[in-house]
Design a protein around this motif. Sequence first.
Motif, PDB file in Angstrom:
ATOM      1  N   PHE A 168       0.852  -1.190   0.000  1.00 39.79           N
ATOM      2  CA  PHE A 168       0.000   0.000   0.000  1.00 39.79           C
ATOM      3  C   PHE A 168       0.887   1.239   0.000  1.00 39.79           C
ATOM      4  N   ILE A 169       0.386   2.294  -0.650  1.00 39.25           N
ATOM      5  CA  ILE A 169       1.104   3.565  -0.682  1.00 39.25           C
ATOM      6  C   ILE A 169       0.404   4.534   0.265  1.00 39.25           C
ATOM      7  N   GLU A 170       1.195   5.194   1.110  1.00 37.56           N
ATOM      8  CA  GLU A 170       0.586   6.141   2.051  1.00 37.56           C
ATOM      9  C   GLU A 170       0.301   7.458   1.348  1.00 37.56           C
ATOM     10  N   VAL A 171      -0.927   7.956   1.528  1.00 34.87           N
ATOM     11  CA  VAL A 171      -1.319   9.214   0.882  1.00 34.87           C
ATOM     12  C   VAL A 171      -1.903  10.180   1.915  1.00 34.87           C
ATOM     13  N   ASN A 172      -1.995  11.433   1.529  1.00 37.01           N
ATOM     14  CA  ASN A 172      -2.685  12.440   2.328  1.00 37.01           C
ATOM     15  C   ASN A 172      -3.658  13.160   1.413  1.00 37.01           C
ATOM     16  N   THR A 173      -4.916  13.125   1.773  1.00 39.23           N
ATOM     17  CA  THR A 173      -5.924  13.756   0.919  1.00 39.23           C
ATOM     18  C   THR A 173      -6.404  15.059   1.570  1.00 39.23           C
ATOM     19  N   PRO A 174      -7.039  15.946   0.778  1.00 39.92           N
ATOM     20  CA  PRO A 174      -7.420  17.261   1.306  1.00 39.92           C
ATOM     21  C   PRO A 174      -8.389  17.156   2.483  1.00 39.92           C
ATOM     22  N   LYS A 175      -8.182  18.029   3.438  1.00 40.82           N
ATOM     23  CA  LYS A 175      -9.100  18.085   4.581  1.00 40.82           C
ATOM     24  C   LYS A 175     -10.075  19.248   4.448  1.00 40.82           C
ATOM     25  N   MET A 176      -9.817  20.151   3.524  1.00 43.82           N
ATOM     26  CA  MET A 176     -10.770  21.228   3.228  1.00 43.82           C
ATOM     27  C   MET A 176     -11.432  20.852   1.920  1.00 43.82           C
ATOM     28  N   ILE A 177     -12.735  20.648   1.950  1.00 45.91           N
ATOM     29  CA  ILE A 177     -13.398  20.099   0.771  1.00 45.91           C
ATOM     30  C   ILE A 177     -14.640  20.912   0.398  1.00 45.91           C
ATOM     31  N   ALA A 178     -15.077  20.698  -0.857  1.00 46.09           N
ATOM     32  CA  ALA A 178     -16.178  21.505  -1.386  1.00 46.09           C
ATOM     33  C   ALA A 178     -17.544  20.925  -1.052  1.00 46.09           C
ATOM     34  N   THR A 179     -17.653  19.585  -1.062  1.00 46.81           N
ATOM     35  CA  THR A 179     -18.956  18.976  -0.767  1.00 46.81           C
ATOM     36  C   THR A 179     -18.806  17.822   0.195  1.00 46.81           C
ATOM     37  N   ALA A 180     -19.911  17.485   0.808  1.00 43.20           N
ATOM     38  CA  ALA A 180     -19.924  16.391   1.774  1.00 43.20           C
ATOM     39  C   ALA A 180     -19.555  15.082   1.088  1.00 43.20           C
ATOM     40  N   THR A 181     -18.885  14.193   1.839  1.00 39.35           N
ATOM     41  CA  THR A 181     -18.541  12.890   1.310  1.00 39.35           C
ATOM     42  C   THR A 181     -19.778  12.015   1.226  1.00 39.35           C
ATOM     43  N   GLU A 182     -20.555  12.066   2.254  1.00 42.31           N
ATOM     44  CA  GLU A 182     -21.670  11.152   2.344  1.00 42.31           C
ATOM     45  C   GLU A 182     -22.982  11.921   2.472  1.00 42.31           C
ATOM     46  N   GLY A 183     -22.960  13.208   2.206  1.00 42.48           N
ATOM     47  CA  GLY A 183     -24.139  14.024   2.443  1.00 42.48           C
ATOM     48  C   GLY A 183     -24.348  14.136   3.935  1.00 42.48           C
ATOM     49  N   GLY A 184     -25.479  14.665   4.331  1.00 40.42           N
ATOM     50  CA  GLY A 184     -25.796  14.617   5.739  1.00 40.42           C
ATOM     51  C   GLY A 184     -25.304  15.810   6.517  1.00 40.42           C
ATOM     52  N   ALA A 185     -25.610  15.777   7.788  1.00 39.92           N
ATOM     53  CA  ALA A 185     -25.480  16.960   8.620  1.00 39.92           C
ATOM     54  C   ALA A 185     -24.169  17.052   9.373  1.00 39.92           C
ATOM     55  N   ALA A 186     -23.426  15.964   9.394  1.00 37.76           N
ATOM     56  CA  ALA A 186     -22.300  15.893  10.324  1.00 37.76           C
ATOM     57  C   ALA A 186     -21.075  16.707   9.916  1.00 37.76           C
ATOM     58  N   LEU A 187     -21.266  17.757   9.126  1.00 42.87           N
ATOM     59  CA  LEU A 187     -20.128  18.502   8.595  1.00 42.87           C
ATOM     60  C   LEU A 187     -19.858  19.787   9.348  1.00 42.87           C
ATOM     61  N   PHE A 188     -18.596  20.181   9.408  1.00 41.37           N
ATOM     62  CA  PHE A 188     -18.225  21.489   9.923  1.00 41.37           C
ATOM     63  C   PHE A 188     -17.996  22.439   8.751  1.00 41.37           C
ATOM     64  N   PRO A 189     -18.826  23.460   8.600  1.00 34.77           N
ATOM     65  CA  PRO A 189     -18.576  24.441   7.540  1.00 34.77           C
ATOM     66  C   PRO A 189     -17.409  25.336   7.929  1.00 34.77           C
ATOM     67  N   ILE A 190     -16.633  25.767   6.943  1.00 37.71           N
ATOM     68  CA  ILE A 190     -15.539  26.710   7.197  1.00 37.71           C
ATOM     69  C   ILE A 190     -15.570  27.804   6.127  1.00 37.71           C
ATOM     70  N   PHE A 191     -14.862  28.893   6.389  1.00 35.81           N
ATOM     71  CA  PHE A 191     -14.687  29.908   5.360  1.00 35.81           C
ATOM     72  C   PHE A 191     -13.499  29.516   4.503  1.00 35.81           C
TER      73      PHE A 191
END
Length: 445
Positions: A168-191
Amino acid sequence: MGDLLEEHDLGQWRRTHYSSEISPSIGDEIVVMGWVASVRDHGNILFIILKDMHGEIQITAKKGECDDSLFELAKEVKEHSSIGIRGKVRPQEKAPNGAEIVPAEIRAFSIAKKAAPFMTQGKTSTVGIDTRLDLRAVDLRRNYLGSVFRIRQTVLNSVREFLDRQEFIEVNTPKMIATATEGGAALFPIFYYDREAFLAQSPQLYKEQLTMAFENVFEIGPIFRAEPSRTNRHLSEAISIDIERAFADYGDVMSILERMIVSIVETVKERNADDLKFLELELPAVELPFPKYSYSDLIDKLQEAGEHIQWGDDVTPQVMKSLQDDRLGGFYFIIDWPTSTKPFYVKPGSADGGRVCESFDLMFGPLEMSSGSTRINRKDQLVERMSKQGLKPDAFDYHLRVFDYGVPPHAGFGLGLERLMMALIKVENIRDTTLYPRDIDRLAP
Ligand code: ATP
Ligand code: MG
């Protein structure tokens, strides 16, 4: 009294030995550094227990043995101060490592201004978790938490070593994103500049995309979830061990997951024997393969046990506790969940119009450790599942577009690091398995 001891800069002072390297046979003068875990003053003799990252060492100042001014200085040393000691080692059966240090010079780097509201020695703490969390860095000096976080270190190293062996290759993916991964309410909005964005609740879509370039990827990183409830198993910011593997299905990644857990347990046993001894801890028994129960069978069992649970409901720890089954005490899988309970990217099975999906949860007793599945790799299916779950495919255009270029069949899981630590260390509150817990009430320190 009280102002002989002054604070010094580190200057040219350097440690020559860690506490663990001290043995009665060291002849030369040594320098040790750390912080004061405890002071015992018996009038003409004073014991200072100095703690460093590897353990403890006793400093013994005796009137008449060290010179008077040094003895008076030693008497002013306070618990939690950060100090250095130059001195000679001699045998002392009752002290850690069978040795004590007779000081020739004491240097205070930072004198504790207050008595801490709790002890750092011993296994249990007498104060509540909130008092401890308010002063977390001091709390983390406790031997108990030292062992917990040394074990955490081994867990992470062992995961990396295991997945590296599996290519396996270790990766780092973005933590600031445009849309929810799974939809739903559990998101923290940011500026995000002049737009709204979100903190990533999981690396899901990115790690799936990366299978088309690298085949097998893993990420160890934070996930952010606005969990409105106060529980002992949810954090707002947790660490997830995520993997995604190309040309594999959920059976293949369950096999990786169980072997990874076994490898972790064996590595901790090997590398943290001292910590396990101090914690008086026996790690969970692990035997391959882990038991697998289908969701449907489990619902039957729960209904037999008198639970008011319907096919299609989520399985909570409270409900699971009503099952008196020894086989459900350790690690086991619940497989083949109703498609309706899982996110849109989970692949429905081929039987029964896709009523159940190729999915699993790894459990430890009543506690969920991990969720995983075979993923949908065809665009039309993905769009259909999104729409069924009330998500707008347009919002996922950035994701869907790569599915025009041959996304391989793939499967993966997300494993909560803190949940795994709870299982290994047998702690009740997830907050003790993370350095600075975030929850609905706590955003500092
Ligand atoms: P739960 O039902 O326990 O809230 P979940 O099913 O919502 O968890 P998943 O989306 O399946 O969680 O995430 C994968 C894993 O990440 C979980 O099995 C768990 O180990 C961990 N995890 C998820 N949410 C949290 C959280 N808020 N705090 C700590 N760990 C979490
Ligand atoms: Mg889950």
